[in-house]
Design an enzyme around this catalytic site. Structure first.
Site, PDB file in Angstrom:
ATOM      1  N   ARG A   1       0.813  -1.225   0.000  1.00  0.00           N
ATOM      2  CA  ARG A   1       0.000   0.000   0.000  1.00  0.00           C
ATOM      3  C   ARG A   1       0.848   1.278   0.000  1.00  0.00           C
ATOM      4  O   ARG A   1       0.427   2.306   0.502  1.00  0.00           O
ATOM      5  CB  ARG A   1      -0.963   0.015   1.189  1.00  0.00           C
ATOM      6  CG  ARG A   1      -1.907  -1.190   1.230  1.00  0.00           C
ATOM      7  CD  ARG A   1      -2.789  -1.292  -0.013  1.00  0.00           C
ATOM      8  NE  ARG A   1      -3.596  -2.498   0.019  1.00  0.00           N
ATOM      9  CZ  ARG A   1      -3.260  -3.640  -0.596  1.00  0.00           C
ATOM     10  NH1 ARG A   1      -2.144  -3.686  -1.302  1.00  0.00           N
ATOM     11  NH2 ARG A   1      -4.040  -4.695  -0.540  1.00  0.00           N
TER      12      ARG A   1
ATOM     13  N   SER B   1     -11.233  -1.440   2.450  1.00  0.00           N
ATOM     14  CA  SER B   1     -10.557  -1.811   3.698  1.00  0.00           C
ATOM     15  C   SER B   1     -10.199  -0.547   4.473  1.00  0.00           C
ATOM     16  O   SER B   1      -9.561   0.360   3.932  1.00  0.00           O
ATOM     17  CB  SER B   1      -9.290  -2.615   3.394  1.00  0.00           C
ATOM     18  OG  SER B   1      -9.613  -3.833   2.763  1.00  0.00           O
TER      19      SER B   1
ATOM     20  N   GLU C   1      -6.238   3.285   6.298  1.00  0.00           N
ATOM     21  CA  GLU C   1      -5.824   3.145   4.905  1.00  0.00           C
ATOM     22  C   GLU C   1      -6.356   4.272   4.018  1.00  0.00           C
ATOM     23  O   GLU C   1      -5.634   4.770   3.162  1.00  0.00           O
ATOM     24  CB  GLU C   1      -6.259   1.784   4.355  1.00  0.00           C
ATOM     25  CG  GLU C   1      -5.730   1.502   2.956  1.00  0.00           C
ATOM     26  CD  GLU C   1      -5.936   0.063   2.548  1.00  0.00           C
ATOM     27  OE1 GLU C   1      -6.624  -0.166   1.538  1.00  0.00           O
ATOM     28  OE2 GLU C   1      -5.424  -0.836   3.232  1.00  0.00           O
TER      29      GLU C   1
END
Length: 305
Positions: free
Chosen positions: A176, A226, A296
Site C-alpha cells: 500500500r 478496507s 488506509e
C-alpha cells in the site's frame, strides 16, 4: 468574482465540465463529505496542465480525485479545486500484450477490456472499485496480486505541468505504498504488462473472485474499502473481530457485521463519526492485542474544521 469568471471561461475553452460548491459525498464511495469550491472533470493532460497553471496564478489549493474509493472527505469539504480524473480521462489502448491506460480508467473497465482481448493478469484487480491511477498510487491489491505485478511504467505531471515517465524501479512499490505518495506529481497514465490467455479461463476466474468478494465484503453499503492497513504478522479484520468489535458504531458509521475490516456508512454517517469510531477501534485493538492499526483511506480536507 473575476477569478470565478476566468476559471469558468478556462473550463469552457478546454471543453471540460465544472460544478461549483459540489458536495464531495456525491463523488466518494463512502458517500461522505462537504462541498469543494469547484469540481472539474479533466478531459486531457493538456487541460490538466492549464488547470494547474491557473491554480498557481490564483493561489488556489487543489486536490486530485479518481473514483473516490479510498477517500474519506471532511464534513467541511475541501476549500479548493478538485481535479477529477474520471470517465473523461480514461482511454485504454492495446499494443501487443501491453495496455496503456489513462489514470481515470477504472480497474473494472480495464479488467473488462482485458477479458475481451483475452489478456490475463487483471483478474484479481478487476473487482477493486477504484481508478488505475489511484490503484498505482497506493499499490492496490487483492487475492495475492498487486499493481506492482503488472506495472511497466507511468506518466506523471508535476506542479508546473511538466510530464515525465517513471519506471517501475523508481516507484518503490511496497504494501500500500509508492513513491507517488511522497512526490508532488499527478499520475496521468501508465503501461501494464499482461499475458495472452484464454477467454473462458479468464472469465471463470474473474467471476469466481467477484463472487467471493460479494459473499465476504459489505458491498451493499457505502465504504472506502478496507479501513485499516494490514499490520505486520496479522490481519486487521481478524484483530478487530477478535476484540468483539463487529457491529460497533458511532452515529451511522459502523464496523461491518459482515467483514470486520470495513467501516460502513449505514445511513448518514459523517467524517467525524467515522474517525471517532476508527479511533475507538484502534485504541481497543492496541489495548487488547498490542497491535497498532493505521487508517488506509486518504483524508481529503481538514476533518477538524
Amino acid at each position: 468574482m473575476n477569478e470565478l469568471h476566468e476559471f469558468t471561461a478556462l473550463c469552457e475553452t478546454c471543453g471540460c465540465s465544472v460544478l461549483y460548491a459540489e458536495p464531495l459525498r456525491n463523488h466518494t464511495t463512502f458517500r461522505i463529505g462537504g462541498a469543494c469550491t469547484a469540481f472539474v472533470n479533466v478531459n486531457s493532460a493538456e487541460t490538466l496542465k492549464k488547470l494547474l497553471a491557473y491554480c498557481r496564478r490564483a493561489g488556489s489549493a487543489y486536490a486530485i480525485l479518481g473514483n473516490g474509493s479510498n477517500v474519506l472527505a471532511a464534513d467541511s469539504g475541501f476549500p479548493g479545486i478538485v481535479l477529477h480524473l474520471g470517465r473523461d480521462f480514461s482511454k485504454i489502448t492495446r499494443e501487443d500484450d501491453r495496455l496503456h491506460c489513462e489514470a481515470g480508467a477504472t480497474l473494472a473497465r480495464i479488467g473488462k477490456f482485458a477479458l475481451e482481448e483475452s489478456l490475463t493478469g487483471m483478474e484479481c484487480l478487476a473487482g477493486i472499485p477504484g481508478t488505475v491511477g489511484g490503484a498505482l498510487y497506493m499499490n492496490a491489491g487483492a487475492y495475492g496480486r498487486e499493481m506492482s505485478d503488472i506495472i511497466i511504467s507511468a506518466e506523471c505531471m508535476d506542479e508546473n505541468g511538466t510530464l515525465s515517465t517513471v519506471s517501475k524501479e523508481e516507484m518503490q512499490l511496497g504494501y500500500r505504498t509508492s513513491v507517488f505518495q511522497d512526490r508532488h506529481c499527478i499520475i496521468t497514465g501508465m503501461t501494464l504488462q499482461l499475458s495472452q490467455g484464454k477467454y473462458g479461463e479468464i472469465k471463470e476466474e474473474m467471476d469466481d473472485l467477484l463472487g467471493k468478494r460479494r459473499a465476504k465484503q459489505p458491498l451493499e453499503l457505502p465504504s472506502a474499502g478496507s479501513t485499516f492497513r494490514r499490520p505486520v504478522g496479522n490481519y486487521a479484520s481478524f484483530l478487530i473481530d477478535q476484540c468483539g468489535l463487529k457491529g460497533a458504531s458511532v452515529g451511522d458509521a459502523q464496523v461491518s457485521k459482515k467483514h470486520a475490516g470495513f467501516v460502513v456508512n449505514t445511513g448518514k454517517a459523517t467524517c467525524h463519526d467515522v474517525l471517532e469510531l476508527c479511533d475507538y477501534v484502534k485504541q481497543t485493538v492496541q489495548e487488547k492485542t498490542g497491535y497498532q492499526l493505521e487508517l488506509e483511506p486518504v483524508i481529503l480536507g481538514d476533518p477538524s474544521v
